[in-house]
Design a protein around this motif. Structure first.
Motif, PDB file in Angstrom:
ATOM      1  N   LEU A  18       0.810  -1.222   0.000  1.00  0.00           N
ATOM      2  CA  LEU A  18       0.000   0.000   0.000  1.00  0.00           C
ATOM      3  C   LEU A  18       0.843   1.272   0.000  1.00  0.00           C
ATOM      4  O   LEU A  18       0.342   2.344  -0.329  1.00  0.00           O
ATOM      5  CB  LEU A  18      -0.969  -0.009   1.181  1.00  0.00           C
ATOM      6  N   PRO A  22      -1.966   2.513  -4.752  1.00  0.00           N
ATOM      7  CA  PRO A  22      -3.222   3.006  -4.185  1.00  0.00           C
ATOM      8  C   PRO A  22      -4.354   2.020  -4.450  1.00  0.00           C
ATOM      9  O   PRO A  22      -4.322   1.252  -5.406  1.00  0.00           O
ATOM     10  CB  PRO A  22      -3.449   4.316  -4.942  1.00  0.00           C
ATOM     11  N   ILE A  25     -10.646   3.865  -5.441  1.00  0.00           N
ATOM     12  CA  ILE A  25     -11.561   4.697  -4.650  1.00  0.00           C
ATOM     13  C   ILE A  25     -12.974   4.702  -5.220  1.00  0.00           C
ATOM     14  O   ILE A  25     -13.880   5.290  -4.638  1.00  0.00           O
ATOM     15  CB  ILE A  25     -11.037   6.151  -4.522  1.00  0.00           C
ATOM     16  N   VAL A  55      -4.521  -0.420   6.374  1.00  0.00           N
ATOM     17  CA  VAL A  55      -5.242   0.221   5.265  1.00  0.00           C
ATOM     18  C   VAL A  55      -5.567   1.661   5.636  1.00  0.00           C
ATOM     19  O   VAL A  55      -5.372   2.580   4.832  1.00  0.00           O
ATOM     20  CB  VAL A  55      -6.534  -0.571   4.921  1.00  0.00           C
ATOM     21  N   GLU A  56      -6.032   1.876   6.864  1.00  0.00           N
ATOM     22  CA  GLU A  56      -6.380   3.227   7.333  1.00  0.00           C
ATOM     23  C   GLU A  56      -5.166   4.160   7.305  1.00  0.00           C
ATOM     24  O   GLU A  56      -5.286   5.336   7.004  1.00  0.00           O
ATOM     25  CB  GLU A  56      -6.956   3.127   8.756  1.00  0.00           C
ATOM     26  N   HIS A  58      -2.758   4.175   5.164  1.00  0.00           N
ATOM     27  CA  HIS A  58      -2.444   4.582   3.797  1.00  0.00           C
ATOM     28  C   HIS A  58      -3.594   5.286   3.088  1.00  0.00           C
ATOM     29  O   HIS A  58      -3.353   6.206   2.307  1.00  0.00           O
ATOM     30  CB  HIS A  58      -2.008   3.364   2.976  1.00  0.00           C
ATOM     31  N   GLN A  59      -4.819   4.839   3.332  1.00  0.00           N
ATOM     32  CA  GLN A  59      -5.989   5.451   2.691  1.00  0.00           C
ATOM     33  C   GLN A  59      -7.119   5.543   3.714  1.00  0.00           C
ATOM     34  O   GLN A  59      -7.973   4.661   3.776  1.00  0.00           O
ATOM     35  CB  GLN A  59      -6.425   4.650   1.466  1.00  0.00           C
ATOM     36  N   THR A  62     -11.081   3.937   4.055  1.00  0.00           N
ATOM     37  CA  THR A  62     -11.292   2.807   3.151  1.00  0.00           C
ATOM     38  C   THR A  62     -11.994   1.674   3.890  1.00  0.00           C
ATOM     39  O   THR A  62     -11.594   1.309   4.991  1.00  0.00           O
ATOM     40  CB  THR A  62      -9.953   2.304   2.578  1.00  0.00           C
ATOM     41  N   GLY A  99      -6.081   0.866  -7.525  1.00  0.00           N
ATOM     42  CA  GLY A  99      -6.603   2.113  -8.049  1.00  0.00           C
ATOM     43  C   GLY A  99      -5.689   2.655  -9.129  1.00  0.00           C
ATOM     44  O   GLY A  99      -4.807   1.958  -9.643  1.00  0.00           O
TER      45      GLY A  99
END
Length: 101
Positions: A18, A22, A25, A55-56, A58-59, A62, A99
């Motif tokens: 990650l 990406p 989204i 995950v949180e 990096h994005q 999500t 993504g």
């Protein structure tokens, strides 16, 4: 295509992936985990919290999704690549939807 990453854990590899890739989204849940088979382990395996935190990181925001066991296997067969880790935790399989780079 299988990438061998023996000796590395699932969370460690997810963090590394990650940091470079990406997640999509435009889908509701670009991270998919296999649903627990009733009676095999506790409801939420501990590694899922670690995956969510990674995950949180990096994005943020999500969502994670879940797929029934055989639906998960069907999706995994169609994946672009598979990364085999040395992770020993139960239910530590993850499908990522990439993504735009």
């Amino acid at each position: 295509r299988c990438v061998r990453a023996d000796g590395h854990g699932g969370v460690e590899l997810l963090d590394a992936i990650l940091s470079l890739m990406p997640l999509d989204i435009f889908v509701d849940a670009p991270v998919t985990l296999m649903q627990v088979i009733p009676g095999t382990v506790e409801c939420d395996p501990p590694i899922w919290k670690e995956f969510q935190a990674t995950v949180e990181k990096h994005q943020p925001g999500t969502k994670l999704g879940w797929a029934e066991r055989f639906a998960f296997y069907d999706r995994a067969r169609k994946a672009y690549a598979c990364v085999a880790t040395g992770e020993r935790a139960l239910y530590a399989c993850v499908i990522l939807k990439k993504g735009v780079l």
